[in-house]
Scaffold this active site. Structure first.
Site, PDB file in Angstrom:
ATOM      1  CE  LYS A   1     -13.508  -7.549 -22.249  1.00  0.00           C
ATOM      2  NZ  LYS A   1     -14.676  -6.660 -22.163  1.00  0.00           N
TER       3      LYS A   1
ATOM      4  N   GLY B   1       0.827  -1.200   0.000  1.00  0.00           N
ATOM      5  CA  GLY B   1       0.000   0.000   0.000  1.00  0.00           C
ATOM      6  C   GLY B   1       0.859   1.245   0.000  1.00  0.00           C
TER       7      GLY B   1
ATOM      8  CG  HIS C   1       5.332  -5.672  -4.488  1.00  0.00           C
ATOM      9  ND1 HIS C   1       4.063  -5.458  -4.013  1.00  0.00           N
ATOM     10  CD2 HIS C   1       6.070  -4.621  -4.047  1.00  0.00           C
ATOM     11  CE1 HIS C   1       4.019  -4.329  -3.333  1.00  0.00           C
ATOM     12  NE2 HIS C   1       5.224  -3.803  -3.337  1.00  0.00           N
TER      13      HIS C   1
ATOM     14  CD  GLU D   1       2.163  -8.220  -5.322  1.00  0.00           C
ATOM     15  OE1 GLU D   1       2.960  -9.004  -4.776  1.00  0.00           O
ATOM     16  OE2 GLU D   1       1.902  -7.084  -4.863  1.00  0.00           O
TER      17      GLU D   1
ATOM     18  CB  CYS E   1       5.212  -4.246   0.308  1.00  0.00           C
ATOM     19  SG  CYS E   1       6.075  -2.698   0.070  1.00  0.00           S
ATOM     20  CE1 TYR E   2       0.876   1.139   5.353  1.00  0.00           C
ATOM     21  CE2 TYR E   2      -0.465  -0.777   5.879  1.00  0.00           C
ATOM     22  CZ  TYR E   2      -0.117   0.540   6.104  1.00  0.00           C
ATOM     23  OH  TYR E   2      -0.777   1.262   7.074  1.00  0.00           O
TER      24      TYR E   2
ATOM     25  CG  ASP F   1     -17.608  -7.496 -20.527  1.00  0.00           C
ATOM     26  OD1 ASP F   1     -16.871  -8.429 -20.912  1.00  0.00           O
ATOM     27  OD2 ASP F   1     -17.176  -6.388 -20.180  1.00  0.00           O
TER      28      ASP F   1
END
Ligand code: XMP
Length: 513
Positions: free
Chosen positions: A369, A50, A164, A166, A77-78, A223
């Site tokens: 998506k 964050g 990170h 991710e 991290c945060y 969608d």
């Protein structure tokens, strides 16, 4: 399910994303989520990064009940700094920000979090850092610049990492997240799209019940088509799809959508031709934002009126409104901003809910998506539709620069049709993210046969992008452009000249208006 608590990092949603790649289901909620109000027990918790400083007065903090659940916790991290702050306040501002790649040195290879992970590149993005070990923790990894790059509690399965995992730049990051979810949390790896369809159909049936009816707008895009097909699979003709022809759709669009949805997919669709109404309201309007507003408001008006006309046979009232909200929209609307949550209303149909007293049903709200596309393919929707380029709500109205009239729309959509047809023929459609023709409000001199002409200009646009926030123009072969220009000038009355837009975004936007 793994619970991801979002502290507002730009990477937070990628955590959920990576876990799904291993068929692990994860749900992201704001970091302020009260555990007592959760209603389910997560198998493990990940606290995201964050932009805040844990020691700042208005910094967001986690509900301490997370530690009472007894499930594994991973702070990123945060999230790690939050763990340190709670356990001894060992966090301060580093001398310099650390942003970019760094080398990870794993000290304890036997730790289940680092199984199969050796020294590798990791991605850092932080200004604050730990200046000591939090009480009860030990170090299990270091990096060149961070002596507390990975930490674990001495007795509990509570982990912190400064980098990170991710982001793809952390080469072993995916493995680390999987290790956390599988080795430590024992999360099931059974989240597949096939299971999703089955579960979602059951969920829709239970939610809607045996008699209630659902209404939803379709646009011809992926969608709304996928959401409508899913509803049809779940409740058949108790789902009513409505296509509003606003007069600024693509050439033959209403007829094409009808054929695909009704004949091809068995969806209970009503097409409303409101083109005159829209074009009348757009008369004399040249400002792009005004065009958008008029089209949005007229759409709501027409939709509400037509919904009144749909009276289910058995006298039931319509109770639900279907919306094709995707996961990124959900994330945006729950994101943590400052000490309170900001809720954003999605898209331009938000007003419908209040006016019509309908309840919302959003079957795609857990999906990204590309997952929606995969789902569409599994539901038997054609490749062509599933991979269709996006088309803006205000349609050709923002591609006819200046005043929108029937004849101007006709020119723009014919040129667009030829352009897209040629792109498909050249096998380039799936390589391009979005392509369209714009009609410019200027006249230019030309010569056809022996005649001098004085007619309008078409600008062609084609872009490549992953997120539509930035985009590059597509480098067509010259011969391709030559062919398209020649066809447009020869086949579309009112056009004397064709140009190709070679501006990237930024500084230009994708649309011309
Ligand atoms: P811009 O022009 O902002 O476009 O670079 C980025 C993407 O958004 C689409 N777009 C819209 N979509 N309503 C929509 O539903 C709108 O008013 C609108 N304006 C732009 C555009 O087509 C592109 O995909």
């Amino acid at each position: 399910t793994i619970l991801v608590l979002d502290f507002g990092s730009q990477y937070s949603h990628l955590i959920t994303r990576r876990l799904r790649e291993f068929n692990i289901y994860a749900e992201m909620l704001p970091c302020t989520q009260k555990i007592s109000e959760l209603g389910w027990t997560p198998k493990g918790i990940i606290m995201s990064g964050g932009p805040y400083s844990v020691y700042a007065e208005d910094a967001p903090h986690v509900d301490h009940d997370v530690f009472k659940l007894g499930v594994p916790i991973l702070g990123i991290c945060y999230g790690m700094q939050e763990l340190a702050w709670i356990n001894g306040k060992q966090v301060h501002r580093g001398e310099k920000r650390e942003y970019g790649p760094s080398k990870l040195h794993v000290l304890d290879n036997t730790n289940p979090l680092f199984e199969g992970i050796d020294n590798s590149t990791v991605w850092m993005s932080h200004g604050d850092k730990l200046n000591g070990l939090p009480t009860g923790f030990k170090v299990i990894a270091i990096s060149d610049n961070s002596p507390f790059c990975g930490i674990v509690h001495e007795s509990d399965p509570i982990y912190g990492i400064q980098f990170h995992p991710e982001v793809t730049h952390s080469t072993m990051g995916k493995v680390l997240l999987k290790n956390f979810a599988v080795n430590l949390c024992h999360a099931a790896q059974n989240w597949t799209m096939e299971n999703f369809i089955e579960k979602e159909i059951t969920r829709i049936r239970e939610l809607v019940g045996p008699t209630a009816e659902v209404i939803g707008a379709v646009s011809g895009g992926v969608d709304s088509t996928v959401a409508s097909k899913l509803m049809t699979e779940a409740i058949g003709d108790r789902f009513h799809a409505i296509l509003v022809d606003n007069g600024v759709l693509r050439l033959n669009e209403a007829a094409t959508v009808k054929k695909t949805l009704v004949d091809g997919l068995g969806i209970n669709l009503t097409v409303i031709d409101a083109s005159e109404e829209f074009l009348t309201k757009l008369k004399g309007v040249t400002d792009p934002e005004k065009k958008r507003k008029i089209i949005g408001n007229t759409f709501i008006h027409v939709f509400e009126r037509e919904a009144e006309n749909i009276k289910p046979k058995d006298g039931q009232e319509i109770q639900y409104l279907l919306q094709g909200t995707l996961y990124p929209d959900v994330i945006e609307s729950i994101s943590f901003k400052g000490p309170s949550q900001t809720i954003k209303t999605h898209h331009n149909v938000g007003g419908l809910l209040e006016d019509m007293k309908l309840k919302l049903i959003e079957p795609l709200r857990e999906l990204f998506k590309d997952e929606v596309r995969h789902l569409g393919e599994l539901l038997g929707i054609s490749h062509e539709l599933v991979w269709r380029h996006p088309f803006p709500g205000p349609g050709i109205a923002i591609r006819v620069l200046g005043e929108v009239t029937k004849s101007q729309v006709e020119i723009a959509r014919k040129a667009d049709y030829i352009y897209i047809e040629e792109i498909r023929k050249a096998g380039l459609y799936d390589k391009i993210s979005q392509a369209f023709a714009c009609l410019l409000p200027v006249k230019s001199v030309g010569v056809m046969g022996d005649q001098r002409t004085y007619e309008q200009v078409i600008a062609l646009r084609a872009i490549e992008t992953t997120d539509f926030m930035t985009a590059d123009w597509y480098p067509f072969e010259h011969s391709f452009l030559k062919n398209v220009a020649s066809r447009i000038v020869n086949e579309v009355d009112g056009v004397a000249r064709v140009t190709y837009d070679i501006t990237s975004k930024p500084p230009a936007t994708v649309e011309w208006e």
